[in-house]
Motif scaffolding. Structure first.
Motif, PDB file in Angstrom:
ATOM      1  N   LYS A  57       0.851  -1.181   0.000  1.00 59.53           N
ATOM      2  CA  LYS A  57       0.000   0.000   0.000  1.00 59.53           C
ATOM      3  C   LYS A  57       0.892   1.237   0.000  1.00 59.53           C
ATOM      4  O   LYS A  57       1.874   1.306   0.737  1.00 59.53           O
ATOM      5  N   TYR A  76      -3.761   2.059  -3.319  1.00 61.21           N
ATOM      6  CA  TYR A  76      -4.580   2.563  -2.218  1.00 61.21           C
ATOM      7  C   TYR A  76      -4.880   1.457  -1.218  1.00 61.21           C
ATOM      8  O   TYR A  76      -4.940   1.680  -0.019  1.00 61.21           O
ATOM      9  N   ASN A  77      -5.057   0.236  -1.755  1.00 61.46           N
ATOM     10  CA  ASN A  77      -5.340  -0.897  -0.885  1.00 61.46           C
ATOM     11  C   ASN A  77      -5.069  -2.190  -1.652  1.00 61.46           C
ATOM     12  O   ASN A  77      -5.002  -2.171  -2.882  1.00 61.46           O
ATOM     13  N   MET A  86      -5.415   4.509  -6.910  1.00 63.26           N
ATOM     14  CA  MET A  86      -6.040   5.822  -6.966  1.00 63.26           C
ATOM     15  C   MET A  86      -4.973   6.871  -7.201  1.00 63.26           C
ATOM     16  O   MET A  86      -3.918   6.844  -6.567  1.00 63.26           O
ATOM     17  N   ASP A  88      -3.299  10.481  -6.843  1.00 68.48           N
ATOM     18  CA  ASP A  88      -3.255  11.355  -5.659  1.00 68.48           C
ATOM     19  C   ASP A  88      -4.227  12.526  -5.770  1.00 68.48           C
ATOM     20  O   ASP A  88      -4.684  13.051  -4.761  1.00 68.48           O
ATOM     21  N   MET A  94     -11.260   5.018  -8.618  1.00 67.43           N
ATOM     22  CA  MET A  94     -10.248   4.011  -8.294  1.00 67.43           C
ATOM     23  C   MET A  94     -10.233   2.975  -9.408  1.00 67.43           C
ATOM     24  O   MET A  94     -11.252   2.709 -10.023  1.00 67.43           O
ATOM     25  N   ARG A 131      -3.374  10.539   1.966  1.00 65.80           N
ATOM     26  CA  ARG A 131      -4.423   9.518   1.814  1.00 65.80           C
ATOM     27  C   ARG A 131      -5.512   9.716   2.871  1.00 65.80           C
ATOM     28  O   ARG A 131      -6.696   9.587   2.584  1.00 65.80           O
ATOM     29  N   ARG A 134      -8.267  12.518   2.303  1.00 61.94           N
ATOM     30  CA  ARG A 134      -9.122  12.365   1.126  1.00 61.94           C
ATOM     31  C   ARG A 134     -10.447  13.140   1.221  1.00 61.94           C
ATOM     32  O   ARG A 134     -10.858  13.756   0.246  1.00 61.94           O
TER      33      ARG A 134
END
Length: 155
Positions: A57, A76-77, A86, A88, A94, A131, A134
């Motif tokens: 991540k 992102y995950n 994703m 920035d 996504m 992050r 967001r």
């Protein structure tokens, strides 16, 4: 017709990058577009891409989507062997990809002749804070844009 030529040219460009990276070479490419703002800026920054190795991540990776689009975004995950990416600057959009879609990973950023390790402690902290911000990114991006425009006018 011009748009088709541009798309073909981009496909050839990135397919060459894909071949070089898969052969074990490092490839330096200029940033195009604004989806990674404020960390990577179009026309200012270049990134070095190598084979991905382990992906975590926060890593910045280059992928080829099932629709043959090339995207350079941050992980992102990671869920069940799927990588959720994703940009920035993105607020909601996504992308999801599998390991097979990953061309390479950014190992170095070049900014105004200076080399930056995107995985240094300070860069990781910045990306992690960004992050978590967001929900308010829209306002921060607008503020950064105004500040950057003012700085350009002064120079």
């Amino acid at each position: 017709m011009t748009n088709e030529i541009e798309q073909l040219s981009e496909q050839l460009y990135f397919s060459d990058i894909e071949k070089l990276v898969s052969a074990g070479h490092s490839v330096k490419i200029p940033i195009q577009g604004n989806s990674m703002y404020p960390f990577l800026i179009d026309g200012r920054d270049r990134v070095s891409i190598k084979e991905a190795g382990n992906i975590s991540k926060g890593d910045i990776i280059l992928i080829k989507t099932e629709e043959d689009q090339y995207i350079l975004h941050r992980v992102y995950n990671i869920r069940h062997e799927k990588y959720i990416l994703m940009g920035d600057r993105n607020l909601h959009i996504m992308e999801v990809c599998m390991k097979k879609n990953i061309i390479g990973k950014v190992y170095e950023i070049e900014r105004n002749g200076k080399k930056i390790n995107p995985y240094s402690f300070s860069e990781k902290i910045k990306a992690t804070v960004w992050r978590t911000l967001r929900p308010v990114r829209r306002y921060l991006i607008n503020l950064l844009s105004v500040i950057n425009d003012d700085l350009k006018k002064e120079n």
